[in-house]
Design a protein around this motif. Structure first.
Motif, PDB file in Angstrom:
ATOM      1  N   GLY A   1      52.537  55.563   9.339  1.00 43.73           N
ATOM      2  CA  GLY A   1      51.163  55.070   9.368  1.00 43.73           C
ATOM      3  C   GLY A   1      50.998  53.832   8.506  1.00 43.73           C
ATOM      4  N   TRP A   2      51.583  53.856   7.320  1.00 43.01           N
ATOM      5  CA  TRP A   2      51.484  52.707   6.413  1.00 43.01           C
ATOM      6  C   TRP A   2      52.154  51.476   7.014  1.00 43.01           C
ATOM      7  CZ3 TRP A   2      55.365  50.117   3.587  1.00 43.01           C
ATOM      8  CH2 TRP A   2      54.870  49.177   2.664  1.00 43.01           C
ATOM      9  N   LEU A   3      53.346  51.669   7.621  1.00 43.83           N
ATOM     10  CA  LEU A   3      54.051  50.539   8.235  1.00 43.83           C
ATOM     11  C   LEU A   3      53.290  49.993   9.441  1.00 43.83           C
ATOM     12  CD1 LEU A   3      57.750  51.738   7.962  1.00 43.83           C
ATOM     13  CD2 LEU A   3      56.732  49.740   6.843  1.00 43.83           C
TER      14      LEU A   3
ATOM     15  N   ASN B   1      44.672  54.601   2.598  1.00 45.99           N
ATOM     16  CA  ASN B   1      45.180  53.856   3.750  1.00 45.99           C
ATOM     17  C   ASN B   1      44.314  54.082   4.985  1.00 45.99           C
ATOM     18  OD1 ASN B   1      47.317  52.597   2.439  1.00 45.99           O
ATOM     19  ND2 ASN B   1      48.731  54.265   2.845  1.00 45.99           N
ATOM     20  N   LEU B   2      43.827  55.295   5.167  1.00 41.92           N
ATOM     21  CA  LEU B   2      42.910  55.556   6.286  1.00 41.92           C
ATOM     22  C   LEU B   2      41.636  54.731   6.143  1.00 41.92           C
ATOM     23  CD1 LEU B   2      43.123  59.403   6.962  1.00 41.92           C
ATOM     24  CD2 LEU B   2      43.303  57.586   8.668  1.00 41.92           C
ATOM     25  N   GLY B   3      41.127  54.655   4.931  1.00 42.02           N
ATOM     26  CA  GLY B   3      39.949  53.831   4.687  1.00 42.02           C
ATOM     27  C   GLY B   3      40.208  52.380   5.036  1.00 42.02           C
ATOM     28  N   ALA B   4      41.374  51.882   4.645  1.00 44.57           N
ATOM     29  CA  ALA B   4      41.735  50.494   4.959  1.00 44.57           C
ATOM     30  C   ALA B   4      41.815  50.289   6.470  1.00 44.57           C
ATOM     31  CB  ALA B   4      43.067  50.136   4.296  1.00 44.57           C
TER      32      ALA B   4
ATOM     33  N   GLN C   1      33.763  56.821   3.725  1.00 45.78           N
ATOM     34  CA  GLN C   1      34.046  58.257   3.588  1.00 45.78           C
ATOM     35  C   GLN C   1      35.477  58.489   3.115  1.00 45.78           C
ATOM     36  OE1 GLN C   1      33.071  59.545   7.574  1.00 45.78           O
ATOM     37  NE2 GLN C   1      31.058  60.314   6.924  1.00 45.78           N
ATOM     38  N   MET C   2      36.428  57.772   3.709  1.00 44.53           N
ATOM     39  CA  MET C   2      37.836  57.934   3.335  1.00 44.53           C
ATOM     40  C   MET C   2      38.084  57.446   1.908  1.00 44.53           C
ATOM     41  SD  MET C   2      39.250  59.410   5.893  1.00 44.53           S
ATOM     42  CE  MET C   2      37.704  60.179   6.334  1.00 44.53           C
ATOM     43  N   PHE C   3      37.502  56.292   1.559  1.00 46.78           N
ATOM     44  CA  PHE C   3      37.684  55.766   0.209  1.00 46.78           C
ATOM     45  C   PHE C   3      37.053  56.685  -0.830  1.00 46.78           C
ATOM     46  CE2 PHE C   3      37.865  51.280   2.169  1.00 46.78           C
ATOM     47  CZ  PHE C   3      39.257  51.278   2.189  1.00 46.78           C
TER      48      PHE C   3
END
Length: 179
Positions: A41-43, A81-84, A97-99
């Motif tokens: 996911g990050w990549l 990372n989800l927030g980003a 919400q994610m952050f």
């Protein structure tokens, strides 16, 4: 990781997906499955494939919560990372919400003055800024400033940038004229 250091991200993603397929067959390796999924996911996020990154990050969060508990710092990184990803997709409410979850986890797991905790607070400020909720953006940006001030001279550059962003937000806030 070797391919990542060589900036061969597509090859790294491909190999990690093959690894994930193997790990999914081993229930005792759920924590490894979560870690590999988070890395994919990050990549994907790093290479601009944001919408593809989200399912991997969401799956990773669930696996790692099941393995290590909901307040593990690794889970916080995934929510950050989800927030980003959501912010990149112009979904600032979902990003906020994610952050917020990431900040809560990071504050508990690492402490509110850890650089990664401060980053999650900074990201929360950015999400509220994107929603034009300037009062909340300013509130969280002030927390960023306060946290960097506690780092002393070692965080001089970070503190200066935090102050700059706070001043930008204050200029955007139409209610600031009444203070």
């Amino acid at each position: 990781m070797q391919y990542e250091t060589m900036n061969e991200f597509e090859t790294a993603i491909s190999l990690l997906k093959r690894t994930l397929a193997l790990l999914e067959k081993l229930p005792q390796e759920q924590h490894s499955e979560g870690s590999v999924s988070a890395r994919i996911g990050w990549l994907l996020l790093l290479t601009g494939k944001v919408s593809q990154a989200i399912p991997y990050l969401e799956g990773a969060a669930e696996r790692l919560k099941d393995s290590f508990g909901p307040k593990h710092f690794g889970v916080g990184y995934i929510y950050n990372n989800l927030g980003a990803a959501y912010l990149e997709l112009d979904r600032p409410q979902s990003a906020a919400q994610m952050f917020a979850v990431a900040k809560d986890i990071m504050d508990i797991a690492l402490g509110p003055h850890h650089a990664d905790s401060i980053e999650s607070c900074q990201n929360l400020s950015k999400a509220y800024d994107a929603m034009k909720s300037y009062a909340l953006a300013i509130q969280f940006q002030q927390q960023v400033v306060d946290a960097w001030e506690n780092h002393g001279s070692s965080a001089h550059d970070e503190l200066r940038e935090a102050h700059r962003l706070l001043e930008e937000l204050k200029k955007k806030n139409p209610w600031d004229i009444f203070k």
